[in-house]
Motif scaffolding. Structure first.
Motif, mmCIF file in Angstrom:
data_model
loop_
_atom_site.group_PDB
_atom_site.id
_atom_site.type_symbol
_atom_site.label_atom_id
_atom_site.label_comp_id
_atom_site.label_asym_id
_atom_site.label_seq_id
_atom_site.Cartn_x
_atom_site.Cartn_y
_atom_site.Cartn_z
ATOM 1 N N VAL A 138 0.846 -1.189 0.000
ATOM 2 C CA VAL A 138 0.000 0.000 0.000
ATOM 3 C C VAL A 138 0.884 1.242 0.000
ATOM 4 N N ARG A 139 0.482 2.265 -0.747
ATOM 5 C CA ARG A 139 1.316 3.448 -0.940
ATOM 6 C C ARG A 139 0.957 4.531 0.065
ATOM 7 N N LEU A 140 1.967 5.009 0.784
ATOM 8 C CA LEU A 140 1.792 6.103 1.741
ATOM 9 C C LEU A 140 1.964 7.422 0.999
ATOM 10 N N LEU A 141 0.913 8.265 1.021
ATOM 11 C CA LEU A 141 0.935 9.528 0.284
ATOM 12 C C LEU A 141 1.457 10.684 1.115
ATOM 13 N N GLY A 142 1.340 10.596 2.430
ATOM 14 C CA GLY A 142 1.799 11.685 3.276
ATOM 15 C C GLY A 142 1.411 11.448 4.716
ATOM 16 N N CYS A 143 1.684 12.405 5.573
ATOM 17 C CA CYS A 143 1.307 12.297 6.971
ATOM 18 C C CYS A 143 0.959 13.676 7.501
ATOM 19 N N CYS A 144 0.309 13.691 8.646
ATOM 20 C CA CYS A 144 -0.091 14.945 9.287
ATOM 21 C C CYS A 144 0.266 14.862 10.763
ATOM 22 N N ILE A 145 1.040 15.822 11.242
ATOM 23 C CA ILE A 145 1.419 15.876 12.657
ATOM 24 C C ILE A 145 1.204 17.302 13.126
ATOM 25 N N GLU A 146 0.070 17.535 13.804
ATOM 26 C CA GLU A 146 -0.250 18.866 14.330
ATOM 27 C C GLU A 146 -0.800 18.714 15.735
ATOM 28 N N GLY A 147 -0.087 19.256 16.728
ATOM 29 C CA GLY A 147 -0.533 19.142 18.119
ATOM 30 C C GLY A 147 -0.629 17.686 18.531
ATOM 31 N N ASP A 148 -1.802 17.277 19.016
ATOM 32 C CA ASP A 148 -2.015 15.887 19.420
ATOM 33 C C ASP A 148 -2.424 15.002 18.259
ATOM 34 N N GLU A 149 -2.648 15.581 17.083
ATOM 35 C CA GLU A 149 -3.119 14.804 15.944
ATOM 36 C C GLU A 149 -1.939 14.187 15.192
ATOM 37 N N LYS A 150 -2.045 12.880 14.940
ATOM 38 C CA LYS A 150 -1.051 12.155 14.152
ATOM 39 C C LYS A 150 -1.797 11.287 13.164
ATOM 40 N N MET A 151 -1.600 11.522 11.875
ATOM 41 C CA MET A 151 -2.358 10.811 10.850
ATOM 42 C C MET A 151 -1.459 10.397 9.695
ATOM 43 N N LEU A 152 -1.808 9.250 9.084
ATOM 44 C CA LEU A 152 -1.149 8.770 7.874
ATOM 45 C C LEU A 152 -2.161 8.797 6.738
ATOM 46 N N ILE A 153 -1.710 9.205 5.556
ATOM 47 C CA ILE A 153 -2.601 9.305 4.397
ATOM 48 C C ILE A 153 -2.153 8.271 3.364
ATOM 49 N N TYR A 154 -3.064 7.332 3.066
ATOM 50 C CA TYR A 154 -2.785 6.252 2.122
ATOM 51 C C TYR A 154 -3.626 6.413 0.865
ATOM 52 N N GLU A 155 -3.209 5.687 -0.190
ATOM 53 C CA GLU A 155 -4.087 5.548 -1.346
ATOM 54 C C GLU A 155 -5.331 4.767 -0.912
ATOM 55 N N TYR A 156 -6.482 5.114 -1.458
ATOM 56 C CA TYR A 156 -7.758 4.488 -1.070
ATOM 57 C C TYR A 156 -7.938 3.156 -1.793
ATOM 58 N N MET A 157 -8.293 2.132 -1.018
ATOM 59 C CA MET A 157 -8.539 0.796 -1.561
ATOM 60 C C MET A 157 -10.057 0.522 -1.564
ATOM 61 N N PRO A 158 -10.728 0.629 -2.713
ATOM 62 C CA PRO A 158 -12.207 0.561 -2.741
ATOM 63 C C PRO A 158 -12.781 -0.785 -2.320
ATOM 64 N N LYS A 159 -12.022 -1.878 -2.461
ATOM 65 C CA LYS A 159 -12.551 -3.194 -2.089
ATOM 66 C C LYS A 159 -12.245 -3.559 -0.639
ATOM 67 N N LYS A 160 -11.669 -2.593 0.107
ATOM 68 C CA LYS A 160 -11.377 -2.775 1.528
ATOM 69 C C LYS A 160 -10.393 -3.931 1.756
ATOM 70 N N SER A 161 -10.538 -4.682 2.847
ATOM 71 C CA SER A 161 -9.554 -5.710 3.183
ATOM 72 C C SER A 161 -10.003 -7.077 2.709
ATOM 73 N N LEU A 162 -9.027 -7.987 2.595
ATOM 74 C CA LEU A 162 -9.301 -9.329 2.098
ATOM 75 C C LEU A 162 -10.290 -10.067 2.982
ATOM 76 N N ASP A 163 -10.204 -9.895 4.312
ATOM 77 C CA ASP A 163 -11.102 -10.641 5.191
ATOM 78 C C ASP A 163 -12.555 -10.236 5.001
ATOM 79 N N ALA A 164 -12.799 -8.987 4.559
ATOM 80 C CA ALA A 164 -14.177 -8.542 4.352
ATOM 81 C C ALA A 164 -14.855 -9.320 3.233
ATOM 82 N N LEU A 165 -14.068 -9.790 2.247
ATOM 83 C CA LEU A 165 -14.620 -10.610 1.165
ATOM 84 C C LEU A 165 -14.516 -12.097 1.470
#
Length: 857
Positions: free
Chosen positions: A596-623
């Motif tokens: 999975v491709r990491l597009l960026g991240c966000c670190i502001e104050g208490d917020e810590k986030m990772l931004i990935y490419e969106y996978m429309p079919k979700k995870s393998l276990d869901a199917l």
């Protein structure tokens, strides 16, 4: 119960096949045998075929039942509790719990078992007896003459025109006491039309009881339970994601409250996975009960209920009283107030409430008196805000001023997602929580503020004196601290060189915190927090894709149109900060089509986030583990997924510039794009190996039971062969369509590995193949995958092949495969309830299929 609705009943009625055949034989006694047989078979086909639909000729006669197409729901006649009266209703098709969710003739039961349900000539659905007396009717004026009533897998009974499909009536629009997924409870402020639940009178009497529930369509929607016309329970306001007066309710199942701005306010909910069942019932005692099952209705659990303590009863402590279930007595007056009737209050009768001790002097703020004597506000934290809130457009900073300038305003609160709330009437139904809730600011006279201000002066003087002594200590210790920093800097530089320059001596304690690993963030784009708020619609629950120990993942869309997945680290998460930075370091340096491709991240104050490419079919276990969706995975798609995971793992172990051990490879960490191409995700637990390193030890065992290799789970030793073991488990799951930690009572085995090994020794390994692909023409390829999977899960790490060998085996580049040895974990249970050691603690993931274990170092 005198007559169980689960009895297997033979269909027999006045239009039964037997009677039709007898009539036909009387009419055509002179016809030859062959035409007679054809006629009989046609009649049997017409009347013997199982169906979920009621028509004028295909009807239900007590004690017959009909089952929805997916076997989730059943409808027929039943007798509740100890009653002998008969009602027509709908219930879950479950053997473990008789759970009625809708009743037609709840006010007009039958006294015997002569009930019939059919569609009348005018197109209405009727409940009648054998004397053709009508006990209930859908009573639709515009019903189609050619109508049928069908029970859907949602539990909705719909009456529709068979020709056009137009729905003229449905049970979801006439609910009884149960609230199901996709059902809607609503109220229209303009027309006064309501659609809510009504309780049973008792467990044996389903007629309309004293309690009802629905949504209050005010400026700030709330859910109420009423006892007659009086409020009995209140949820607190809706903030767009949660009901802030119900902090312990589960909001993962897709709650939505919608105001269409035309006077209609409605509430619905729908869980993302069809295999997980969730519904709510209003009990005869006025309690809303949440009932849940994730194992095909074999076991049901009560996961939440609206009334846990006496404080949950509406207005328990009267006006200007506050209820705290942890106190004794549970009721007390708000600060600045005293009991209206002290004698009654001391006897435990709190309904009279409280009155203000000293009148407010709010006019002093307008300049008639000194500003120092003006009224002020005291703050109550973590409370359920009162009823009768008035909403305004004021922002957070202006909310206080808005209330202060209005003499009739006696309290205010500001909550993100709601805005400014104020109160000018009695403060009723205030409750103290141990956590969550809101901050409530109550207006009090200056005399009440003095006490708190005197205390502040005392504290301030104490702090100043203490500061003098601290300053002396700081002065003499400053040189020593400077020397220690220099030493630490040199040690960190040495550490960075030992780890391949992954963790550098770039430190920003204000952004990352003292415990965060140091990383060169300029290699990864930093995304503005406000941009992510806009992209996810303020992290709306409707955009939530999932949740784990780290926090939540949301779907979003950037202004330029790109879809993203935002992984937001929970502030309350015990797991997360170290794993967050580890994932940034690892995945930002990796590029492969199966990662999975990491597009960026966000670190502001208490917020810590990772931004990935969106996978429309979700995870393998869901199917893969959803019985309704797994059929979309034919063998070609499954083998393509296996190959992709193998190539991604080969890149991590051999081809990337960093040598990575993933340590948490499992079905829920395999994401699928629109073309079902697999991408390995979640590198929070990954470890980087040096060039000459092939094995490591840890006292912090992380991962998921069922996927962890034995040497790692038991001894903390991990290597590339640990990932190979996880890949083998995943391969066997893909072929069989079954979880490794499932129980196989019928096969007398405790895990998928044990079951596969048993079948291998019995030369019956074909029985492991998922039924939806067992007829495929790729039998040899499927059996080869099972063989490779068994080689990957062998007990000893030295016996397992490397991932490069595994990929060659799967691609048939190695023609002859060795015989596998006994897999790990075939004689003992490794389940979600098992602890790895006495020091471990469990953090459960949302899908209830995996456990992440984190041991203290």
């Amino acid at each position: 119960m005198s007559t169980s609705p689960y009895m297997a009943c033979q269909r027999e009625s006045i239009f039964s096949p037997t009677r039709s055949i007898e009539a036909a034989m009387g009419i055509i006694s002179g016809i030859s045998v062959t035409p007679l047989l054809l006629l009989l078979s046609g009649l049997c086909f017409q009347f013997c075929t199982a169906t979920d639909t009621i028509t004028s000729t295909q009807f239900i006669k007590d004690p017959e039942t009909m089952v929805s197409n997916g076997s989730l729901f059943k409808m027929g006649f039943f007798s509740p509790g100890n009653s002998t009266k008969r009602y027509f209703g709908i219930w879950y098709n479950s053997t473990s719990l008789f759970s009625v969710i809708w009743i037609a003739n709840r006010e007009n039961p039958l006294n015997d078992s002569s009930g019939i349900v059919m569609v009348s000539e005018d197109g209405n659905l009727l409940v009648l007896n054998d004397q053709k007396e009508i006990f209930w009717s859908s009573n639709v004026s515009n019903a189609a003459l050619n109508s049928s009533a069908q029970l859907l897998d949602s539990g909705n009974l719909v009456l529709q025109d068979k020709n056009s499909g137009r729905i003229t009536w449905q049970s979801f629009q006439h609910p009884s006491h149960a609230f199901l997924q996709k059902m809607e409870l609503s109220e229209n402020m303009k027309t006064g039309e309501k659609q809510g639940l009504t309780s049973w009178k008792s467990p044996s009497d389903p007629s309309v009881g004293s309690f009802s529930t629905g949504i209050d369509p005010s400026d700030i929607p709330e859910i109420f339970v009423w006892n007659g016309s009086r409020p009995f329970w209140r949820s607190g306001p809706w903030n767009g994601q949660t009901l802030i007066g119900v902090p312990d309710m589960n909001y993962l199942n897709g709650f939505h409250i919608v105001n269409d701005k035309e006077g209609n306010v409605s509430i619905t909910f729908q869980y993302a996975y069809a295999s997980i069942l969730w519904y709510y019932v209003l009990s005869p005692q006025g309690t809303i009960v949440e009932i849940y099952s994730d194992d095909g209705m074999k076991n049901w659990e009560i996961t939440w209920q609206s009334r846990k303590t006496e404080c949950d009863i509406y207005g328990k402590c009267g006006a200007f009283g506050i209820c705290n279930a942890k106190n004794s007595p549970i009721c007390s007056c708000l600060r600045g107030y005293e009991p209206r009737n002290i004698e009654e209050w001391s006897r435990g009768n709190w309904t009279g409430g409280c009155v203000r001790k000293t009148p407010l002097q709010c006019e002093k703020i307008n300049g008639s008196m000194e500003e120092a004597e003006a009224d002020g506000f005291i703050r109550l934290t973590t409370v359920k805000v009162p009823d009768f809130a008035e909403w305004s457009l004021a922002l957070e900073d202006a909310c206080k001023e808005f209330c202060l300038k209005n003499c009739s305003c006696i309290a205010y609160a500001y909550y993100t997602g709601i805005g400014c709330m104020s109160w000018s009437r009695n403060l009723t139904d205030v409750q103290k929580f141990s956590s969550n809730g809101a901050d409530l600011y109550i207006r009090v006279p200056y005399s009440e503020l003095d006490k708190s201000r005197d205390m502040k002066v005392t504290v301030t003087v104490t702090v100043i004196i203490g500061t003098i002594f601290v300053a002396v200590f700081i002065y003499f210790s400053r040189r020593w601290i400077t020397k220690q920093r220099a030493k630490n800097k040199k040690r960190k530089e040495m550490l960075s060189s030992d780890r391949g320059d992954v963790h550098l001596n770039v430190s920003d304690a204000n952004i990352l915190g003292d415990k965060m690993n140091q990383v060169k963030l300029e290699e990864l784009p930093l995304v503005d927090f406000g941009k992510l708020v806009t992209a996810t619609n303020n992290f709306d629950e409707a955009n939530k894709l999932g949740q784990g120990g780290f926090g939540s993942v949301y779907r979003g869309r950037l202004p330029e149109g790109q879809e993203i997945a935002v992984k937001r680290l929970s502030r309350a998460s015990a797991q997360g900060q170290e794993e967050f930075m580890n994932e940034v370091v690892v995945i930002s340096k990796l590029q492969h089509r199966n990662l999975v491709r990491l597009l960026g991240c966000c670190i502001e104050g208490d917020e810590k986030m990772l931004i990935y490419e969106y996978m429309p079919k979700k995870s393998l276990d869901a199917l893969l583990f959803d019985r309704l969706r797994q059929e979309t995975l034919d063998w070609k798609k499954r083998f393509s997924i296996i190959e992709g995971i193998g190539r991604g793992l080969l890149y991590l172990h051999r081809d990337s510039r960093l040598r990575i051990i993933h340590r948490d490879l499992k079905a829920s960490n395999i994401l699928l794009d629109a073309n079902l191409n697999p991408k390995i995700s979640d590198f929070g637990m990954a470890r980087i190996f040096g060039g000459n390193q092939d094995q490591a030890n840890t006292i912090r065992v992380v991962g998921t039971y069922g996927y962890m290799s034995p040497e790692y789970a038991m001894e903390g030793r991990f290597s590339e062969k640990s990932d190979v073991f996880s890949f083998g488990v995943l391969l066997l799951e893909i072929v069989s369509g079954r979880r490794n930690n499932s129980f196989y009572h019928d096969e007398q085995s405790l895990s998928l590995l044990g079951y596969a090994w048993k079948l291998w020794n019995e030369h019956n390994i074909e029985a492991l193949i998922d039924g939806s692909i067992s007829e495929a023409c790729f039998q040899d390829e499927i059996l080869r995958c099972i063989h490779v999977g068994l080689l990957c899960v062998q007990e000893l790490a030295k016996d397992r092949p490397s991932i490069s060998t595994v990929v060659s085996m799967l691609c048939s580049e190695i023609a002859r495969l060795p015989t596998p040895k006994k897999p790990a974990f075939t004689e003992r249970q490794i389940s979600k309830d098992t602890e790895s050691s006495g020091q471990s603690q469990n953090n459960c993931s949302v899908d209830k299929a995996s456990i992440t274990i984190i041991q203290a170092q």
